[in-house]
Design a protein around this motif. Structure first.
Motif, PDB file in Angstrom:
ATOM      1  N   ALA A  27       5.244   1.010   8.009  1.00  0.00           N
ATOM      2  CA  ALA A  27       4.650  -0.324   7.942  1.00  0.00           C
ATOM      3  C   ALA A  27       3.382  -0.418   8.790  1.00  0.00           C
ATOM      4  O   ALA A  27       2.371  -0.979   8.356  1.00  0.00           O
ATOM      5  CB  ALA A  27       5.667  -1.372   8.397  1.00  0.00           C
ATOM      6  N   ARG A  28       3.420   0.153   9.984  1.00  0.00           N
ATOM      7  CA  ARG A  28       2.232   0.127  10.849  1.00  0.00           C
ATOM      8  C   ARG A  28       1.074   0.896  10.237  1.00  0.00           C
ATOM      9  O   ARG A  28      -0.070   0.448  10.270  1.00  0.00           O
ATOM     10  CB  ARG A  28       2.567   0.703  12.225  1.00  0.00           C
ATOM     11  N   ARG A  29       1.377   2.074   9.687  1.00  0.00           N
ATOM     12  CA  ARG A  29       0.316   2.870   9.055  1.00  0.00           C
ATOM     13  C   ARG A  29      -0.265   2.159   7.845  1.00  0.00           C
ATOM     14  O   ARG A  29      -1.470   2.198   7.616  1.00  0.00           O
ATOM     15  CB  ARG A  29       0.841   4.246   8.655  1.00  0.00           C
ATOM     16  N   ALA A  30       0.565   1.511   7.083  1.00  0.00           N
ATOM     17  CA  ALA A  30       0.092   0.821   5.879  1.00  0.00           C
ATOM     18  C   ALA A  30      -0.864  -0.312   6.229  1.00  0.00           C
ATOM     19  O   ALA A  30      -1.933  -0.432   5.614  1.00  0.00           O
ATOM     20  CB  ALA A  30       1.268   0.286   5.078  1.00  0.00           C
ATOM     21  N   ILE A  31      -0.504  -1.140   7.208  1.00  0.00           N
ATOM     22  CA  ILE A  31      -1.417  -2.234   7.541  1.00  0.00           C
ATOM     23  C   ILE A  31      -2.682  -1.710   8.221  1.00  0.00           C
ATOM     24  O   ILE A  31      -3.749  -2.294   8.081  1.00  0.00           O
ATOM     25  CB  ILE A  31      -0.743  -3.341   8.381  1.00  0.00           C
ATOM     26  N   ILE A  91      -8.592  -0.837   7.524  1.00  0.00           N
ATOM     27  CA  ILE A  91      -9.810  -0.041   7.686  1.00  0.00           C
ATOM     28  C   ILE A  91     -10.398   0.431   6.370  1.00  0.00           C
ATOM     29  O   ILE A  91     -11.444   1.076   6.369  1.00  0.00           O
ATOM     30  CB  ILE A  91      -9.577   1.174   8.604  1.00  0.00           C
ATOM     31  N   PHE A  92      -9.741   0.119   5.255  1.00  0.00           N
ATOM     32  CA  PHE A  92     -10.274   0.537   3.961  1.00  0.00           C
ATOM     33  C   PHE A  92     -11.647  -0.102   3.768  1.00  0.00           C
ATOM     34  O   PHE A  92     -11.859  -1.253   4.143  1.00  0.00           O
ATOM     35  CB  PHE A  92      -9.311   0.132   2.840  1.00  0.00           C
ATOM     36  N   PRO A  93     -12.612   0.623   3.233  1.00  0.00           N
ATOM     37  CA  PRO A  93     -13.981   0.087   3.139  1.00  0.00           C
ATOM     38  C   PRO A  93     -14.104  -1.244   2.407  1.00  0.00           C
ATOM     39  O   PRO A  93     -14.900  -2.095   2.793  1.00  0.00           O
ATOM     40  CB  PRO A  93     -14.744   1.179   2.400  1.00  0.00           C
ATOM     41  N   VAL A 112     -13.624  -5.373   3.694  1.00  0.00           N
ATOM     42  CA  VAL A 112     -14.631  -6.326   4.155  1.00  0.00           C
ATOM     43  C   VAL A 112     -14.591  -7.597   3.301  1.00  0.00           C
ATOM     44  O   VAL A 112     -14.919  -8.681   3.770  1.00  0.00           O
ATOM     45  CB  VAL A 112     -16.040  -5.680   4.167  1.00  0.00           C
ATOM     46  N   TYR A 113     -14.128  -7.478   2.061  1.00  0.00           N
ATOM     47  CA  TYR A 113     -14.033  -8.657   1.196  1.00  0.00           C
ATOM     48  C   TYR A 113     -12.930  -9.606   1.644  1.00  0.00           C
ATOM     49  O   TYR A 113     -12.939 -10.778   1.282  1.00  0.00           O
ATOM     50  CB  TYR A 113     -13.810  -8.250  -0.261  1.00  0.00           C
ATOM     51  N   PHE A 114     -11.965  -9.093   2.396  1.00  0.00           N
ATOM     52  CA  PHE A 114     -10.914  -9.968   2.915  1.00  0.00           C
ATOM     53  C   PHE A 114     -11.447 -10.913   3.988  1.00  0.00           C
ATOM     54  O   PHE A 114     -10.850 -11.958   4.224  1.00  0.00           O
ATOM     55  CB  PHE A 114      -9.761  -9.147   3.490  1.00  0.00           C
ATOM     56  N   THR A 115     -12.522 -10.550   4.649  1.00  0.00           N
ATOM     57  CA  THR A 115     -13.070 -11.410   5.696  1.00  0.00           C
ATOM     58  C   THR A 115     -14.189 -12.301   5.192  1.00  0.00           C
ATOM     59  O   THR A 115     -14.635 -13.189   5.902  1.00  0.00           O
ATOM     60  CB  THR A 115     -13.594 -10.558   6.869  1.00  0.00           C
ATOM     61  N   ALA A 116     -14.649 -12.062   3.973  1.00  0.00           N
ATOM     62  CA  ALA A 116     -15.695 -12.909   3.394  1.00  0.00           C
ATOM     63  C   ALA A 116     -15.057 -14.160   2.789  1.00  0.00           C
ATOM     64  O   ALA A 116     -13.850 -14.248   2.624  1.00  0.00           O
ATOM     65  CB  ALA A 116     -16.458 -12.131   2.330  1.00  0.00           C
TER      66      ALA A 116
END
Length: 132
Positions: A31-35, A40-42, A45-49
């Motif tokens: 679970a930790r690795r997945a999140i 960090i997936f490129p 950045v759309y999740f923060t827009a």
């Protein structure tokens, strides 16, 4: 400014739901690795827009989490809002029906009211289409 707050808060809640879902299925390390990898997936950045990506991510993962917990009405309501957020949210009906029928077959209980919760998912799309 409020849009960035909503997007970031939704992304954070989505990561929490993803962690709880994966912890339920696997273990804490997975679970930790997945999140971490989602964060960090490129294209994250759309999740923060100020887009609907983070809200849809949160609602979709939350719906899956509640399906796995067999809380059908909460999963249906969350799926309803996911279908209101995006048209693709109606596709949550497929895993909902699969999970509901698997639980119904294995427990041999007559849970007819749970299927009514699944009807909320396409209702979200219908309301969105009526609005348009």
């Amino acid at each position: 400014m409020p849009g960035c707050f909503i997007s970031n808060a939704s992304f954070f809640l989505g990561l929490l739901y993803l962690y709880k879902l994966l912890e339920h299925e696997y273990d804490r390390a997975v679970a930790r690795r997945a999140i971490f990898y989602v964060s960090i997936f490129p294209t994250s950045v759309y999740f923060t827009a100020v887009y609907t990506e983070s809200l849809f991510f949160t609602l979709t993962v939350a719906s899956f989490y509640y399906m796995r917990e067999h809380k059908w009405w909460i999963a249906g309501v969350v799926g309803f809002f996911a279908a209101l957020t995006r048209v693709e949210g109606v596709l949550l009906l497929v895993p909902f029906l699969m999970e509901w029928s698997a639980v119904r077959r294995s427990s041999k209980k007559s849970d007819r009211f749970g299927i009514g919760a699944g009807a909320l998912i396409p209702l979200g799309l219908a309301i969105y289409m009526a609005y348009l």
